[in-house]
Write an enzyme that holds these catalytic residues in place. Structure first.
Site, PDB file in Angstrom:
ATOM      1  N   ARG A   1     -12.116   5.794  -3.035  1.00  0.00           N
ATOM      2  CA  ARG A   1     -11.096   4.829  -2.613  1.00  0.00           C
ATOM      3  C   ARG A   1     -11.499   3.405  -2.963  1.00  0.00           C
ATOM      4  O   ARG A   1     -12.672   3.052  -2.906  1.00  0.00           O
ATOM      5  CB  ARG A   1     -10.896   4.895  -1.105  1.00  0.00           C
ATOM      6  CG  ARG A   1     -10.144   6.088  -0.613  1.00  0.00           C
ATOM      7  CD  ARG A   1     -10.094   6.075   0.895  1.00  0.00           C
ATOM      8  NE  ARG A   1      -9.035   5.224   1.441  1.00  0.00           N
ATOM      9  CZ  ARG A   1      -7.770   5.611   1.559  1.00  0.00           C
ATOM     10  NH1 ARG A   1      -7.398   6.806   1.166  1.00  0.00           N
ATOM     11  NH2 ARG A   1      -6.868   4.797   2.067  1.00  0.00           N
TER      12      ARG A   1
ATOM     13  N   CYS B   1       0.823  -1.214   0.000  1.00  0.00           N
ATOM     14  CA  CYS B   1       0.000   0.000   0.000  1.00  0.00           C
ATOM     15  C   CYS B   1       0.856   1.263   0.000  1.00  0.00           C
ATOM     16  O   CYS B   1       1.582   1.507  -0.951  1.00  0.00           O
ATOM     17  CB  CYS B   1      -0.964  -0.043   1.180  1.00  0.00           C
ATOM     18  SG  CYS B   1      -2.408   1.007   0.941  1.00  0.00           S
TER      19      CYS B   1
ATOM     20  N   HIS C   1      -3.497  -5.781   1.936  1.00  0.00           N
ATOM     21  CA  HIS C   1      -3.334  -5.890   3.385  1.00  0.00           C
ATOM     22  C   HIS C   1      -3.841  -7.258   3.800  1.00  0.00           C
ATOM     23  O   HIS C   1      -4.361  -8.005   3.013  1.00  0.00           O
ATOM     24  CB  HIS C   1      -4.190  -4.845   4.112  1.00  0.00           C
ATOM     25  CG  HIS C   1      -3.814  -3.446   3.818  1.00  0.00           C
ATOM     26  ND1 HIS C   1      -2.658  -2.882   4.280  1.00  0.00           N
ATOM     27  CD2 HIS C   1      -4.447  -2.481   3.125  1.00  0.00           C
ATOM     28  CE1 HIS C   1      -2.602  -1.626   3.884  1.00  0.00           C
ATOM     29  NE2 HIS C   1      -3.668  -1.356   3.173  1.00  0.00           N
TER      30      HIS C   1
END
Ligand SMILES: [Zn+2]
Lengths: 418, 246
Positions: B127, B92, B190
């Site tokens: 997002r 990320c 993640h």
């Protein structure tokens, strides 16, 4: 009150009463939504001229709200409060519409809604507990929240009771004209390393913190002394030393009680009276209560994020009893349970542990890498039974159940139904 | 190897927002279980970065991301280590940092460390948040599962290759996710990614130890988690191998 407002209040209150009578839940949010739809500035109207306090922060809102409400109730007046934790405007409207126009209010407020609520309600006291990462897949990053608080507080005259140990809270609260600083404590520091004032690095020592830019922990107006055996004393600037004795466990609750007592003084209730009333509270919406779960004595604990887990793992650390950990990842919990890797589950090593909840597969992998041997059981009530068996001949000891938001409520509901 | 494997979690105080510190822990435990002594170091941003065999970088907020980049540039250890063959696994914000450029909070470009030929710009869409499944192009790694939460669009340059094809989710924004070149790997996953994808963890460990093969581990917990996540992300039928058309 205008006719429109009266209609809105009536609709909110009657929908709440109806939904309670039909056992469809307390109905707080539904009623509040209707009221707000009829009169969008309903909260402002209901709050006008009313004595009120607002409690916000990432962790401890519901408990601190309950404690502060108990302190005010001890003076013999009815207190309006959103006891079920409906901490957005619809919940606030429902809480206020349900009671007398002159009754004081103690409201728990979601961190992101705080600026709007301050603007609408103009509370007398505002309690700011802490800010840390929570449900990152949907909410604002914590630094942003602190900045919004700061902007909102620069324009208010209410007295802020704020945790001096949390740099993000201090950054927000500093902007207010009147602040009572309390040594509110902070065990989780991972979200506070970056200085909100200059972008530099905040350094912590045992009791204090500071940054090179001059941003530093304010000297508390109310300090908190903790003996090695956990006994807690609130020390006020005028020299009063008041013991904090609660039925609910945990140093974090004791520190939050000191914040609540400082807020009670702002509202005219002496702190010693406040502590006495708060000392009668046994459990808050099921949290911290010991219940019989399928014949097993179980202490029910709720943690929603790494900072909350850090506090609860510290709370259960002295014991050796079995621990059930329950994890869901519904919208209210945050869809991404990556935060499990921020929680020091290593501390459960050596104890009997059972993983449960809808995301127990994630938890099981986390526990494995933490070196914590455990069983995985899908059903939470069954998980408690398995934990009791793993405890073996420890006998009648109370086991610990720690769940995140919906996992905790799943167990409460299942236990009520059985 | 006859000395211990050193694994450094880079700046958990700045790049530790999404539990990505778990990647360092997973690598350490999986090395130890194969009999390789391993040392896990959480290197805070106020000290020099230790020399190590493996570096992991995690996600972080916009401001800390820029500060981490400045510190790593000033420190210089990470770039030297990569030239000397160290393994880097970056997620990320960390993935964006090791690229050539990434956007600051206001969208203005910030020069990255240039350890991987990828360039990130601010996306126009909301997002990317949710489960992501990627078919990895790395040998022996297979499908990857993770959870993404980012606003960047990343373009992989000629000096690197995408980590894999996105089956569901957003990733780089062009139906690929992540990138790799040499022993440097970046991704938007993640989870932490290495806990959810033990085959990827073991590939990084083979690079770091120089071993062609590592003793198998009993990964039944990880496999249970993987099937659950694949099913949640792809649905029952696609999880059994049918490809969703997008
Ligand atoms: Zn500073």
């Amino acid at each position: 009150m205008t006719t429109r407002t009266r209609v809105a209040v009536f609709a909110t209150a009657s929908l709440n009463g109806l939904s309670r009578r039909l056992h469809m839940g307390s109905g707080t949010v539904a009623g509040g939504r209707i009221g707000l739809a009829i009169a969008p500035n309903l909260l402002e109207t209901l709050g006008a001229g009313r004595r009120s306090a607002v409690v916000s922060g990432t962790n401890g809102k519901t408990t601190t709200t309950r404690l502060l409400a108990a302190a005010l109730e001890s003076t013999g007046v009815p207190v309006l409060t959103n006891a079920t934790g409906s901490n957005m405007p619809a919940g606030h409207v429902a809480a206020l519409a349900g009671g007398p126009a002159d009754a004081p209010a103690v409201l728990e407020v979601d961190e992101a809604y705080l600026p709007a609520i301050i603007g609408a309600l103009h509370p007398n006291a505002l309690v700011l507990l802490n800010l840390s990462r929570d449900q990152l897949d949907r909410s604002n990053e914590v630094r942003m929240v602190a900045t919004r608080w700061r902007e909102a507080l620069a324009e208010t005259i209410c007295t802020v009771v704020a945790n001096a140990d949390d740099p993000l809270v201090v950054f927000g609260a500093q902007a207010a004209t009147s602040v009572v600083w309390v040594a509110g404590g902070m065990r989780w520091r991972s979200d506070a390393a970056g200085c909100p004032a200059c972008g530099g690095r905040i350094r912590f020592d045992e009791v204090s913190w500071s940054c090179e830019c001059g941003f530093a922990r304010p000297t508390p107006d109310v300090d908190v002394e903790v003996e090695p055996d956990g006994r807690t004393t609130a020390v006020f600037a005028d020299g009063r030393r008041l013991p904090v004795v609660l039925l609910i466990p945990g140093l974090f609750n004791h520190r939050n009680a000191v914040l609540a007592a400082a807020a009670a003084e702002v509202l005219g209730v002496p702190a010693d009276h406040a502590f006495e009333a708060m000392g009668q509270i046994e459990g808050v919406a099921g949290r911290f209560s010991v219940q019989d779960v399928g014949g097993v004595s179980t202490r029910l604990l709720l943690a929603k994020n790494p900072a909350g887990w850090e506090e609860l793992l510290f709370l259960v650390a002295p014991g050796t009893s079995p621990v059930v950990v329950a994890i869901n990842a519904r919208i209210a919990d945050g869809r991404d349970p990556s935060w499990l890797w921020d929680v020091p589950f290593e501390r459960l090593s050596g104890r009997p542990v059972v993983a449960t909840g809808e995301r127990s597969a994630d938890l099981s992998v986390r526990l494995h890498y933490a070196g914590v041997e455990h069983e995985r059981v899908a059903d939470p009530v069954e998980a408690v039974a398995v934990a009791a068996r793993l405890g073996g001949d420890r006998g009648v000891e109370t086991i610990e159940f720690i769940g995140n938001y919906t996992a905790f409520h799943d167990l409460l509901r299942a236990n009520r139904a059985s | 190897m006859n000395r211990s494997l050193r694994i450094v979690v880079v700046y958990p105080d700045l790049l530790g927002t999404y539990g990505d510190g778990g990647n360092g822990l997973v690598l350490t435990r999986r090395a130890e279980r194969r009999g390789f002594p391993a040392e896990l170091i959480e290197a805070a941003s106020d000290g020099p970065l230790p020399v190590a065999d493996v570096y992991t970088l995690g996600g972080g907020e916009d401001g800390p991301q820029v500060r981490a980049t400045e510190s790593l540039n000033e420190d210089g250890t990470l770039a030297r280590a990569v030239r000397n063959g160290a393994v880097v696994f970056a997620v990320c914000a960390g993935y964006q940092i090791i690229g050539t450029t990434f956007p600051a909070a206001d969208g203005s470009p910030v020069p990255g460390l240039g350890l991987l030929d990828v360039a990130t710009v601010k996306g126009r869409a909301p997002r990317a948040v949710g489960e992501i499944v990627v078919d990895a192009d790395l040998p022996g790694v297979g499908a990857l599962t993770g959870f993404e939460n980012h606003g960047g669009l990343t373009e992989v340059g000629p000096g690197a290759q995408p980590l894999g094809r996105v089956r569901t989710g957003v990733g780089n924004g062009d139906y690929t996710d992540g990138a790799w070149a040499g022993r440097v790997v970046g991704t938007y996953l993640h989870g932490p990614a290495l806990a959810r994808n033990p085959a990827l963890a073991d590939l990084l460990l083979r690079w770091a130890t120089g071993e062609d093969e590592l003793a198998p581990l009993d990964d039944y917990r990880e496999q249970a988690l993987r099937s659950e996540r694949f099913e949640a992300a792809l649905g029952r039928r696609t999880a059994r191998g049918r490809r969703r058309v997008r």
